[in-house]
Scaffold this motif. Structure first.
Motif, short mmCIF file in Angstrom:
data_model
loop_
_atom_site.label_atom_id
_atom_site.label_comp_id
_atom_site.label_asym_id
_atom_site.label_seq_id
_atom_site.Cartn_x
_atom_site.Cartn_y
_atom_site.Cartn_z
N LYS A 43 0.83 -1.22 0.00
CA LYS A 43 0.00 0.00 0.00
C LYS A 43 0.86 1.26 0.00
N LEU A 44 1.95 1.23 0.81
CA LEU A 44 2.83 2.40 0.88
C LEU A 44 3.47 2.69 -0.47
N LEU A 45 3.97 1.66 -1.13
CA LEU A 45 4.59 1.85 -2.44
C LEU A 45 3.57 2.35 -3.45
N SER A 46 2.33 1.87 -3.34
CA SER A 46 1.27 2.33 -4.25
C SER A 46 1.00 3.81 -4.04
N LEU A 47 0.96 4.23 -2.76
CA LEU A 47 0.74 5.65 -2.46
C LEU A 47 1.91 6.50 -2.97
N VAL A 48 3.14 6.02 -2.77
CA VAL A 48 4.31 6.76 -3.24
C VAL A 48 4.25 6.91 -4.76
N GLU A 49 3.89 5.86 -5.44
CA GLU A 49 3.80 5.90 -6.89
C GLU A 49 2.72 6.90 -7.34
N THR A 50 1.60 6.91 -6.63
CA THR A 50 0.52 7.83 -6.97
C THR A 50 0.96 9.28 -6.76
N VAL A 51 1.63 9.53 -5.63
CA VAL A 51 2.10 10.90 -5.34
C VAL A 51 3.13 11.34 -6.37
N ASN A 52 4.03 10.45 -6.71
CA ASN A 52 5.04 10.75 -7.72
C ASN A 52 4.40 11.10 -9.06
N TYR A 53 3.36 10.36 -9.41
CA TYR A 53 2.66 10.63 -10.66
C TYR A 53 2.01 12.00 -10.63
N GLN A 54 1.40 12.36 -9.50
CA GLN A 54 0.74 13.66 -9.38
C GLN A 54 1.77 14.81 -9.46
N ILE A 55 2.93 14.56 -8.82
CA ILE A 55 3.98 15.59 -8.86
C ILE A 55 4.47 15.80 -10.29
N GLU A 56 4.73 14.71 -10.99
CA GLU A 56 5.20 14.80 -12.37
C GLU A 56 4.14 15.47 -13.25
N LYS A 57 2.90 15.16 -12.97
CA LYS A 57 1.81 15.76 -13.75
C LYS A 57 1.77 17.26 -13.53
N GLU A 58 1.92 17.67 -12.26
CA GLU A 58 1.88 19.10 -11.95
C GLU A 58 3.07 19.82 -12.59
N LYS A 59 4.24 19.18 -12.59
CA LYS A 59 5.41 19.79 -13.24
C LYS A 59 5.17 19.98 -14.73
N ALA A 60 4.56 18.99 -15.34
CA ALA A 60 4.29 19.09 -16.78
C ALA A 60 3.33 20.23 -17.08
N VAL A 61 2.36 20.44 -16.24
CA VAL A 61 1.40 21.53 -16.43
C VAL A 61 2.13 22.88 -16.30
N GLN A 62 2.99 23.01 -15.28
CA GLN A 62 3.70 24.25 -15.07
C GLN A 62 4.65 24.55 -16.25
N GLU A 63 5.31 23.55 -16.77
CA GLU A 63 6.20 23.74 -17.90
C GLU A 63 5.45 24.21 -19.15
N ALA A 64 4.23 23.75 -19.29
CA ALA A 64 3.43 24.12 -20.46
C ALA A 64 3.04 25.57 -20.45
#
Length: 454
Positions: free
Chosen positions: A431-452
């Motif tokens: 569960k912890l690894l799943s949460l970390v993966e989800t948070v990492n995905y959200q962070i990367e997504k937010e970075k991509a939006v800011q770069e755009a």
């Protein structure tokens, strides 16, 4: 016994002429009866050799009726045995002879005098000798044996009556219909219950197919059947089965239409489901009965309130419960000291035990640890009884409990095995690894939006 074959000659006119000359009134002398029987015998032989079934039957029955009219038991037995043993005698003739002679043994047969006492038993035994080992006479043998059992029962020879009736395997008799078979089996069950042979009684009742009770005019047999099953269940403290049987009894028109009888049956349904030990079946049946609006009526107010107490996850104070319902319960045949089997007080003590077990299950639901003294105050019993109740519930798997005797603390939390702890740890890491993966995905997504937007 040979099979009946094609009729060779018709002696109907000869039989008519002979029977019109012979009287079967009671004023005949012994010599006159002997003469008449002799004449009948001569013509009977001719009719029998010619395979004239109708004429032979008429002649034999006439001879039997003459002896009955004379109340001459010895002559009657001689006639029946004599014609039954004739060479080449047709089966139907023997059946008719036995049936005509056995009529004076049955109290329910009208228009003939009925034998009583030892004479009655002697004739029955004599006729049963003729029927022994003959399949075509199995219905007559069953009827005679049934009558004989009643004769013995009237003399309080219950065990002997049971043994006599037990000789019949009526379930294998092809000449008896289902109603007759059921009556005989129910009588066997009754006699076994009377002498306390409960195992044999249960074996006999198992031979009865309950589908028979769905037919018309079978309510009396159904009530008798379940009466014996209830007696068996109560005798063996099978309270859940007793509850089921009472429900079947209630599902009968004659019970539903009688308010007083239906009230007693409904009360017993409640009492026995509450007396039954807790398990999944008892729990399910208890809640289904509680949900049934048939029990939620003013005439069953006390019983419905008891159901409500046992279906609500709250503690019950035994002192208050006994003060409120004790007198009512002890006035019933289930809990009374004057109960049929004399076990009323024992069942009342069992009911107290069910209340205590309910309270322990409620405590188990809300507590992980509790002191022995605190639980004792909840149950209002001494320490020994608390331990007995806990041991009983733990043994049957209802709860988990462990007592720390020095500290007098009861633990309801079951310790986890090493494998369970390891599995929980693995699941948590996943569960912890799943949460970390989800948070990492959200962070990367937010970075991509800011770069755009740059």
């Amino acid at each position: 016994m040979p099979e009946e074959v094609k009729q060779l000659e018709d002696y109907s006119k000869d039989v008519d002429a002979l029977l019109s000359e012979i009287k079967d009134t009671a004023d005949l002398t012994r010599s006159q009866i002997g003469e008449s029987v002799e004449r009948i015998t001569v013509l009977e032989k001719k009719a029998r050799n010619a395979n004239d079934l109708k004429s032979t039957s008429r002649l034999v029955v006439k001879a039997v009726n003459m002896a009955i009219a004379q109340k001459n038991l010895d002559k009657l037995k001689e006639i029946v045995h004599g014609f039954a043993k004739k060479h080449g005698q047709m089966r139907t003739v023997i059946v008719e002879a036995v049936r005509a002679a056995s009529g004076i043994c049955d109290d329910q047969v009208e228009d003939v005098y009925t034998l009583q006492g030892q004479q009655r038993e002697d004739l029955i035994q004599s006729l049963r000798t003729i029927t022994e080992g003959k399949m075509f006479l199995e219905a007559e043998r069953a009827r005679l044996t049934y009558i004989l059992s009643h004769v013995l029962l009237s003399r309080n020879e219950t065990r002997k009556a049971r043994d006599v009736l037990a000789e019949l395997s009526v379930e294998t008799f092809g000449s008896l219909d289902r109603r007759q078979k059921t009556d005989y089996l129910l009588q066997q069950a009754f006699l076994n219950a009377q002498i306390g042979d409960w195992v044999q009684m249960k074996i006999v009742t198992n031979k009865i197919n309950v589908k028979f009770f769905k037919e018309e005019d079978t309510q009396e047999q159904k009530l008798r059947y379940y009466e014996y099953l209830i007696r068996y269940a109560v005798h063996n403290d099978e309270y859940l089965n007793a509850c089921r049987y009472y429900r079947e009894v209630y599902d009968t028109d004659v019970i539903k239409s009688d308010e007083s009888r239906s009230k007693v049956v409904l009360e017993n349904i409640v009492y026995f489901v509450l007396l039954a030990p807790f398990n999944h079946e008892q729990h399910d049946l208890l809640h289904r009965i509680f949900a049934d609006q048939t029990f939620n009526t003013p005439k069953l107010q006390y019983q419905y309130n008891l159901l409500k107490c046992f279906t609500t996850p709250e503690l019950m104070r035994w002192a208050g419960l006994e003060a409120l319902y004790g007198q009512i319960l002890k006035s019933t045949d289930v809990f009374s000291n004057r109960s049929t089997d004399g076990k009323g007080q024992a069942r009342f003590d069992e009911f107290h035990k069910r209340v205590l077990e309910h309270n322990v299950r409620v405590v188990y639901k809300y507590y992980t640890n509790i002191t022995l003294k605190r639980l004792q105050s909840f149950l209002e019993v001494d320490e020994r009884q608390v331990e007995e109740i806990l041991s009983s519930l733990v043994q049957n798997g209802t709860i988990y409990a462990k007592i720390d005797r020095p500290a007098k603390v009861i633990t309801f939390t079951k310790p986890k095995k090493t494998e369970d702890v390891l599995n929980d740890f693995t699941n948590n890491i996943t569960k912890l690894l799943s949460l970390v993966e989800t948070v990492n995905y959200q962070i990367e997504k937010e970075k991509a939006v800011q770069e755009a937007f740059k």
